[in-house]
Design a protein around this motif. Structure first.
Motif, PDB file in Angstrom:
ATOM      1  N   THR A  86       0.811  -1.212   0.000  1.00  0.00           N
ATOM      2  CA  THR A  86       0.000   0.000   0.000  1.00  0.00           C
ATOM      3  C   THR A  86       0.843   1.260   0.000  1.00  0.00           C
ATOM      4  O   THR A  86       1.965   1.260   0.505  1.00  0.00           O
ATOM      5  N   ALA A  87       0.284   2.306  -0.567  1.00  0.00           N
ATOM      6  CA  ALA A  87       0.886   3.630  -0.460  1.00  0.00           C
ATOM      7  C   ALA A  87       0.372   4.324   0.803  1.00  0.00           C
ATOM      8  O   ALA A  87       0.899   5.342   1.217  1.00  0.00           O
ATOM      9  N   LEU A  88      -0.657   3.723   1.412  1.00  0.00           N
ATOM     10  CA  LEU A  88      -1.260   4.273   2.624  1.00  0.00           C
ATOM     11  C   LEU A  88      -0.381   3.927   3.820  1.00  0.00           C
ATOM     12  O   LEU A  88      -0.099   2.762   4.057  1.00  0.00           O
ATOM     13  N   SER A  89       0.038   4.936   4.556  1.00  0.00           N
ATOM     14  CA  SER A  89       0.942   4.633   5.663  1.00  0.00           C
ATOM     15  C   SER A  89       0.551   5.293   6.972  1.00  0.00           C
ATOM     16  O   SER A  89       1.298   5.210   7.942  1.00  0.00           O
ATOM     17  N   ASN A  90      -0.636   5.921   7.029  1.00  0.00           N
ATOM     18  CA  ASN A  90      -1.010   6.525   8.307  1.00  0.00           C
ATOM     19  C   ASN A  90      -1.575   5.466   9.241  1.00  0.00           C
ATOM     20  O   ASN A  90      -1.961   4.375   8.828  1.00  0.00           O
ATOM     21  N   ALA A  91      -1.614   5.784  10.521  1.00  0.00           N
ATOM     22  CA  ALA A  91      -1.991   4.816  11.546  1.00  0.00           C
ATOM     23  C   ALA A  91      -3.386   4.252  11.334  1.00  0.00           C
ATOM     24  O   ALA A  91      -3.622   3.061  11.573  1.00  0.00           O
ATOM     25  N   GLU A  92      -4.321   5.065  10.863  1.00  0.00           N
ATOM     26  CA  GLU A  92      -5.695   4.597  10.645  1.00  0.00           C
ATOM     27  C   GLU A  92      -5.742   3.451   9.636  1.00  0.00           C
ATOM     28  O   GLU A  92      -6.398   2.435   9.864  1.00  0.00           O
ATOM     29  N   PHE A  93      -5.044   3.606   8.525  1.00  0.00           N
ATOM     30  CA  PHE A  93      -5.048   2.564   7.505  1.00  0.00           C
ATOM     31  C   PHE A  93      -4.271   1.332   7.937  1.00  0.00           C
ATOM     32  O   PHE A  93      -4.659   0.206   7.636  1.00  0.00           O
ATOM     33  N   ILE A  94      -3.190   1.537   8.665  1.00  0.00           N
ATOM     34  CA  ILE A  94      -2.413   0.399   9.165  1.00  0.00           C
ATOM     35  C   ILE A  94      -3.250  -0.403  10.152  1.00  0.00           C
ATOM     36  O   ILE A  94      -3.318  -1.634  10.081  1.00  0.00           O
ATOM     37  N   ASP A  95      -3.943   0.284  11.068  1.00  0.00           N
ATOM     38  CA  ASP A  95      -4.836  -0.400  12.010  1.00  0.00           C
ATOM     39  C   ASP A  95      -5.945  -1.135  11.269  1.00  0.00           C
ATOM     40  O   ASP A  95      -6.277  -2.271  11.606  1.00  0.00           O
ATOM     41  N   ARG A  96      -6.518  -0.485  10.271  1.00  0.00           N
ATOM     42  CA  ARG A  96      -7.589  -1.118   9.484  1.00  0.00           C
ATOM     43  C   ARG A  96      -7.078  -2.381   8.801  1.00  0.00           C
ATOM     44  O   ARG A  96      -7.774  -3.406   8.766  1.00  0.00           O
ATOM     45  N   ALA A  97      -5.866  -2.327   8.285  1.00  0.00           N
ATOM     46  CA  ALA A  97      -5.289  -3.493   7.601  1.00  0.00           C
ATOM     47  C   ALA A  97      -5.063  -4.648   8.578  1.00  0.00           C
ATOM     48  O   ALA A  97      -5.427  -5.791   8.295  1.00  0.00           O
ATOM     49  N   PHE A  98      -4.484  -4.368   9.740  1.00  0.00           N
ATOM     50  CA  PHE A  98      -4.258  -5.431  10.718  1.00  0.00           C
ATOM     51  C   PHE A  98      -5.573  -5.974  11.263  1.00  0.00           C
ATOM     52  O   PHE A  98      -5.704  -7.165  11.510  1.00  0.00           O
ATOM     53  N   ASN A  99      -6.557  -5.105  11.426  1.00  0.00           N
ATOM     54  CA  ASN A  99      -7.880  -5.564  11.855  1.00  0.00           C
ATOM     55  C   ASN A  99      -8.546  -6.443  10.800  1.00  0.00           C
ATOM     56  O   ASN A  99      -9.390  -7.277  11.129  1.00  0.00           O
ATOM     57  N   ALA A 100      -8.178  -6.259   9.538  1.00  0.00           N
ATOM     58  CA  ALA A 100      -8.711  -7.095   8.456  1.00  0.00           C
ATOM     59  C   ALA A 100      -8.012  -8.450   8.395  1.00  0.00           C
ATOM     60  O   ALA A 100      -8.439  -9.336   7.673  1.00  0.00           O
ATOM     61  N   GLY A 101      -6.905  -8.600   9.154  1.00  0.00           N
ATOM     62  CA  GLY A 101      -6.254  -9.902   9.237  1.00  0.00           C
ATOM     63  C   GLY A 101      -4.894 -10.026   8.581  1.00  0.00           C
ATOM     64  O   GLY A 101      -4.374 -11.135   8.465  1.00  0.00           O
ATOM     65  N   ILE A 102      -4.301  -8.906   8.165  1.00  0.00           N
ATOM     66  CA  ILE A 102      -2.999  -9.045   7.513  1.00  0.00           C
ATOM     67  C   ILE A 102      -1.933  -9.495   8.504  1.00  0.00           C
ATOM     68  O   ILE A 102      -2.062  -9.316   9.713  1.00  0.00           O
ATOM     69  N   THR A 103      -0.891 -10.085   7.940  1.00  0.00           N
ATOM     70  CA  THR A 103       0.261 -10.521   8.711  1.00  0.00           C
ATOM     71  C   THR A 103       1.297  -9.409   8.789  1.00  0.00           C
ATOM     72  O   THR A 103       1.960  -9.217   9.798  1.00  0.00           O
ATOM     73  N   ASP A 104       1.428  -8.675   7.672  1.00  0.00           N
ATOM     74  CA  ASP A 104       2.439  -7.641   7.554  1.00  0.00           C
ATOM     75  C   ASP A 104       2.037  -6.713   6.418  1.00  0.00           C
ATOM     76  O   ASP A 104       1.079  -6.977   5.707  1.00  0.00           O
ATOM     77  N   TYR A 105       2.768  -5.630   6.260  1.00  0.00           N
ATOM     78  CA  TYR A 105       2.501  -4.731   5.141  1.00  0.00           C
ATOM     79  C   TYR A 105       3.802  -4.140   4.628  1.00  0.00           C
ATOM     80  O   TYR A 105       4.801  -4.082   5.334  1.00  0.00           O
ATOM     81  N   ILE A 106       3.751  -3.723   3.376  1.00  0.00           N
ATOM     82  CA  ILE A 106       4.872  -3.083   2.695  1.00  0.00           C
ATOM     83  C   ILE A 106       4.333  -1.788   2.098  1.00  0.00           C
ATOM     84  O   ILE A 106       3.277  -1.794   1.471  1.00  0.00           O
ATOM     85  N   THR A 107       5.069  -0.697   2.273  1.00  0.00           N
ATOM     86  CA  THR A 107       4.624   0.552   1.668  1.00  0.00           C
ATOM     87  C   THR A 107       5.285   0.744   0.298  1.00  0.00           C
ATOM     88  O   THR A 107       6.380   0.239   0.043  1.00  0.00           O
ATOM     89  N   LYS A 108       4.535   1.425  -0.553  1.00  0.00           N
ATOM     90  CA  LYS A 108       5.067   1.802  -1.869  1.00  0.00           C
ATOM     91  C   LYS A 108       5.783   3.126  -1.705  1.00  0.00           C
ATOM     92  O   LYS A 108       5.350   3.953  -0.917  1.00  0.00           O
ATOM     93  N   PRO A 109       6.864   3.358  -2.406  1.00  0.00           N
ATOM     94  CA  PRO A 109       7.491   2.454  -3.366  1.00  0.00           C
ATOM     95  C   PRO A 109       8.126   1.261  -2.655  1.00  0.00           C
ATOM     96  O   PRO A 109       8.632   1.384  -1.541  1.00  0.00           O
TER      97      PRO A 109
END
Length: 158
Positions: A86-109
């Motif tokens: 994701t290009a989204l890196s603010n806390a709200e989106f990161i929390d939303r992603a982990f709440n959706a069940g992700i294991t980890d995330y990578i920011t773009k680029p």
């Protein structure tokens, strides 16, 4: 290609990024399957559950958040690791992603060495979790066998 190599599903609506990810991941010998959106991801998983899913957060129709939530709800403990790109890196989106069940995330680029490390770590952790689950099942089986043998010993005539 080595059949012991993991299968990684790349889900992104941008064909160029899917192609680049495919090339980078398959260069390491891993097998890659591509999906252009969340709905295609779910269909592919019904046919063949991959070892890991790399998924974009923002896609038309079904976004990555909804897809991850659906995968976790559908497959539970057997759901493969989910790494959101994701290009989204603010806390709200990161929390939303982990709440959706992700294991980890990578920011773009995407920084390729970091992506490779995170893929390897997620796959290794998943393999260890499967071994731990198998060991727990084996322990439960052995405990039941022991209890059964003790019951037979107690009820045997002297």
């Amino acid at each position: 290609m080595d059949s012991n190599k993991p299968t990684i599903l790349v889900v992104d609506d941008e064909p160029n990024l899917r192609s680049i990810l495919n090339c980078a991941i398959s260069h390491n010998g891993d097998r890659v399957i591509e999906a252009p959106n969340g709905e295609a991801c779910l269909l592919i998983c019904q046919q063949q559950l991959p070892d890991l899913i790399l998924i974009d957060a923002v896609m038309p129709d079904m976004d990555g958040f909804t897809c991850c939530h659906t995968l976790k709800k559908t497959y539970g403990e057997t759901c493969p690791p989910l790494i959101m790109i994701t290009a989204l890196s603010n806390a709200e989106f990161i929390d939303r992603a982990f709440n959706a069940g992700i294991t980890d995330y990578i920011t773009k680029p995407i920084r390729w060495p970091i992506l490779r490390h995170r893929i390897d770590t997620a796959l290794a952790n998943n393999r260890l979790q499967k071994k731990l689950d198998e060991a727990h099942c084996r322990i439960e089986y052995l405990e039941q066998e022991l209890a059964h043998q003790e019951l037979l010993t107690r009820s045997a005539p002297l």
